[in-house]
Design an enzyme around this catalytic site. Structure first.
Site, PDB file in Angstrom:
ATOM      1  N   ASN A  73     -16.103 -25.801  25.366  1.00 35.43           N
ATOM      2  CA  ASN A  73     -15.116 -25.063  24.573  1.00 35.43           C
ATOM      3  C   ASN A  73     -15.525 -23.604  24.321  1.00 35.43           C
ATOM      4  O   ASN A  73     -15.046 -22.962  23.397  1.00 35.43           O
ATOM      5  CB  ASN A  73     -14.787 -25.811  23.281  1.00 35.43           C
ATOM      6  CG  ASN A  73     -16.001 -26.046  22.414  1.00 35.43           C
ATOM      7  OD1 ASN A  73     -17.088 -25.561  22.712  1.00 35.43           O
ATOM      8  ND2 ASN A  73     -15.823 -26.789  21.335  1.00 35.43           N
ATOM      9  N   HIS A 133     -19.445 -21.131  20.114  1.00 40.69           N
ATOM     10  CA  HIS A 133     -19.910 -21.759  18.869  1.00 40.69           C
ATOM     11  C   HIS A 133     -19.782 -20.738  17.756  1.00 40.69           C
ATOM     12  O   HIS A 133     -19.990 -19.541  17.980  1.00 40.69           O
ATOM     13  CB  HIS A 133     -21.392 -22.166  18.986  1.00 40.69           C
ATOM     14  CG  HIS A 133     -22.005 -22.494  17.650  1.00 40.69           C
ATOM     15  ND1 HIS A 133     -21.905 -23.739  17.080  1.00 40.69           N
ATOM     16  CD2 HIS A 133     -22.664 -21.709  16.748  1.00 40.69           C
ATOM     17  CE1 HIS A 133     -22.495 -23.713  15.887  1.00 40.69           C
ATOM     18  NE2 HIS A 133     -22.963 -22.492  15.665  1.00 40.69           N
ATOM     19  N   LYS A 154     -20.967 -19.954  25.096  1.00 36.74           N
ATOM     20  CA  LYS A 154     -21.612 -21.135  25.689  1.00 36.74           C
ATOM     21  C   LYS A 154     -21.674 -21.045  27.221  1.00 36.74           C
ATOM     22  O   LYS A 154     -20.988 -20.222  27.837  1.00 36.74           O
ATOM     23  CB  LYS A 154     -20.842 -22.389  25.259  1.00 36.74           C
ATOM     24  CG  LYS A 154     -20.944 -22.701  23.751  1.00 36.74           C
ATOM     25  CD  LYS A 154     -20.216 -24.013  23.443  1.00 36.74           C
ATOM     26  CE  LYS A 154     -20.348 -24.418  21.992  1.00 36.74           C
ATOM     27  NZ  LYS A 154     -19.647 -25.722  21.716  1.00 36.74           N
ATOM     28  N   TYR A 207     -28.669 -28.343  16.924  1.00 39.04           N
ATOM     29  CA  TYR A 207     -27.524 -29.232  16.660  1.00 39.04           C
ATOM     30  C   TYR A 207     -27.925 -30.491  15.891  1.00 39.04           C
ATOM     31  O   TYR A 207     -27.230 -31.493  15.956  1.00 39.04           O
ATOM     32  CB  TYR A 207     -26.858 -29.630  17.976  1.00 39.04           C
ATOM     33  CG  TYR A 207     -25.781 -28.679  18.476  1.00 39.04           C
ATOM     34  CD1 TYR A 207     -24.748 -28.227  17.636  1.00 39.04           C
ATOM     35  CD2 TYR A 207     -25.753 -28.259  19.804  1.00 39.04           C
ATOM     36  CE1 TYR A 207     -23.743 -27.389  18.107  1.00 39.04           C
ATOM     37  CE2 TYR A 207     -24.744 -27.413  20.281  1.00 39.04           C
ATOM     38  CZ  TYR A 207     -23.740 -26.985  19.423  1.00 39.04           C
ATOM     39  OH  TYR A 207     -22.747 -26.163  19.890  1.00 39.04           O
ATOM     40  N   PHE A 218     -21.930 -38.035  21.085  1.00 40.73           N
ATOM     41  CA  PHE A 218     -21.947 -36.957  22.075  1.00 40.73           C
ATOM     42  C   PHE A 218     -23.178 -36.054  21.962  1.00 40.73           C
ATOM     43  O   PHE A 218     -23.293 -35.068  22.696  1.00 40.73           O
ATOM     44  CB  PHE A 218     -20.665 -36.110  21.975  1.00 40.73           C
ATOM     45  CG  PHE A 218     -20.394 -35.532  20.605  1.00 40.73           C
ATOM     46  CD1 PHE A 218     -20.986 -34.339  20.204  1.00 40.73           C
ATOM     47  CD2 PHE A 218     -19.541 -36.178  19.720  1.00 40.73           C
ATOM     48  CE1 PHE A 218     -20.750 -33.801  18.949  1.00 40.73           C
ATOM     49  CE2 PHE A 218     -19.289 -35.635  18.451  1.00 40.73           C
ATOM     50  CZ  PHE A 218     -19.898 -34.442  18.066  1.00 40.73           C
ATOM     51  N   GLU A 227     -28.680 -20.385  11.065  1.00 40.81           N
ATOM     52  CA  GLU A 227     -28.513 -20.225  12.519  1.00 40.81           C
ATOM     53  C   GLU A 227     -28.941 -18.828  12.991  1.00 40.81           C
ATOM     54  O   GLU A 227     -29.488 -18.681  14.087  1.00 40.81           O
ATOM     55  CB  GLU A 227     -27.055 -20.510  12.899  1.00 40.81           C
ATOM     56  CG  GLU A 227     -26.701 -21.985  12.693  1.00 40.81           C
ATOM     57  CD  GLU A 227     -25.261 -22.332  13.065  1.00 40.81           C
ATOM     58  OE1 GLU A 227     -24.478 -21.428  13.431  1.00 40.81           O
ATOM     59  OE2 GLU A 227     -24.925 -23.534  13.004  1.00 40.81           O
TER      60      GLU A 227
HETATM   61  P1  IDP Z   1     -17.337 -26.850  16.245  1.00 40.94           P
HETATM   62  O1  IDP Z   1     -18.068 -26.283  17.442  1.00 40.94           O
HETATM   63  O2  IDP Z   1     -15.878 -26.532  16.290  1.00 40.94           O
HETATM   64  O3  IDP Z   1     -17.993 -26.459  14.950  1.00 40.94           O
HETATM   65  P2  IDP Z   1     -18.508 -29.479  15.839  1.00 40.94           P
HETATM   66  O4  IDP Z   1     -17.775 -30.638  15.251  1.00 40.94           O
HETATM   67  O5  IDP Z   1     -19.534 -28.802  14.987  1.00 40.94           O
HETATM   68  O6  IDP Z   1     -17.417 -28.433  16.374  1.00 40.94           O
HETATM   69  O7  IDP Z   1     -19.188 -30.014  17.166  1.00 40.94           O
HETATM   70  C1  IDP Z   1     -20.146 -29.214  17.828  1.00 40.94           C
HETATM   71  C2  IDP Z   1     -19.830 -29.222  19.305  1.00 40.94           C
HETATM   72  O8  IDP Z   1     -19.957 -30.545  19.793  1.00 40.94           O
HETATM   73  C3  IDP Z   1     -18.373 -28.825  19.634  1.00 40.94           C
HETATM   74  O9  IDP Z   1     -18.184 -27.440  19.768  1.00 40.94           O
HETATM   75  C4  IDP Z   1     -18.163 -29.542  20.937  1.00 40.94           C
HETATM   76  O10 IDP Z   1     -18.654 -28.774  22.038  1.00 40.94           O
HETATM   77  C5  IDP Z   1     -18.996 -30.798  20.793  1.00 40.94           C
HETATM   78  N1  IDP Z   1     -18.158 -31.920  20.380  1.00 40.94           N
HETATM   79  C6  IDP Z   1     -17.595 -32.132  19.166  1.00 40.94           C
HETATM   80  N2  IDP Z   1     -16.888 -33.271  19.126  1.00 40.94           N
HETATM   81  C7  IDP Z   1     -17.024 -33.813  20.362  1.00 40.94           C
HETATM   82  C8  IDP Z   1     -16.519 -35.022  20.970  1.00 40.94           C
HETATM   83  O11 IDP Z   1     -15.817 -35.818  20.354  1.00 40.94           O
HETATM   84  N3  IDP Z   1     -16.869 -35.215  22.279  1.00 40.94           N
HETATM   85  C9  IDP Z   1     -17.647 -34.348  22.985  1.00 40.94           C
HETATM   86  N4  IDP Z   1     -18.136 -33.206  22.455  1.00 40.94           N
HETATM   87  C10 IDP Z   1     -17.814 -32.944  21.166  1.00 40.94           C
HETATM   88 MG    MG Z   2     -19.836 -26.948  14.139  1.00 38.80          MG
END
Ligand code: IDP
Ligand code: MG
Length: 136
Positions: free
Chosen positions: A115, A118, A12, A52, A60, A129
């Site tokens: 983070n 992905h 990312k 997404y 978010f 994807e």
């Molecule tokens: P993942 O990337 O671990 O699969 P997902 O639940 O699919 O997590 O969420 C996609 C992305 O959305 C996450 O990687 C993160 O960057 C963002 N995200 C998820 N939950 C939150 C939140 O509560 N606040 C802000 N960003 C979030």
């Molecule tokens: Mg995910």
């Protein structure tokens, strides 16, 4: 049981910006992943919204799509046995604060939104994807 799979990984913008591309690729390679395809791109916000779209009802969602399209990303097709699950394990928990020692997000993640990586969450989504980014 082991099965050879492919999964989609994205480095990312926060990680590309900090020049972590090579370090993260070394972590994949050391865990037995082959990088079958890769490209560095920057996507439009509309493309991020499409990618997404499972999260479109989340509070978010807008920030997430702005963020993914905010700078260059590296998209990769990774292959190894049980690639989908093993990539999720190597990435660590969505929130770097909860990620285990030795995971990419523990090592490099800044926050739940920044983070660093992905990874597809199922084999079905991995196929969707991979097609999203690599269907020519
Ligand atoms: P993942 O990337 O671990 O699969 P997902 O639940 O699919 O997590 O969420 C996609 C992305 O959305 C996450 O990687 C993160 O960057 C963002 N995200 C998820 N939950 C939150 C939140 O509560 N606040 C802000 N960003 C979030
Ligand atoms: Mg995910």
């Amino acid at each position: 049981m082991s099965k050879l799979e492919q999964t989609l990984s994205i480095i990312k913008p926060d990680a590309v910006e900090r020049n972590l591309e090579n370090e993260i690729k070394v972590m994949f390679k050391n865990d037995g992943f082959l990088i079958l395809k890769e490209k560095k791109i920057q996507i439009e916000k509309s493309e991020a919204e499409n990618f997404y779209k499972v999260h479109q009802t989340k509070p978010f969602y807008n920030d997430l799509c702005s963020y993914l399209s905010s700078g260059p990303i590296i998209v990769m097709v990774l292959e190894r046995n049980n690639a989908v699950l093993r990539n999720r394990e190597l990435m660590g928990a969505t929130n770097p604060k909860d990620a285990k020692e030795g995971t990419i997000r523990k090592k490099y993640g800044i926050s739940i939104d920044k983070n660093s990586v992905h990874g597809s969450d199922s084999l079905e989504n991995a196929k969707i994807e991979i097609d999203f980014f690599f269907k020519d």
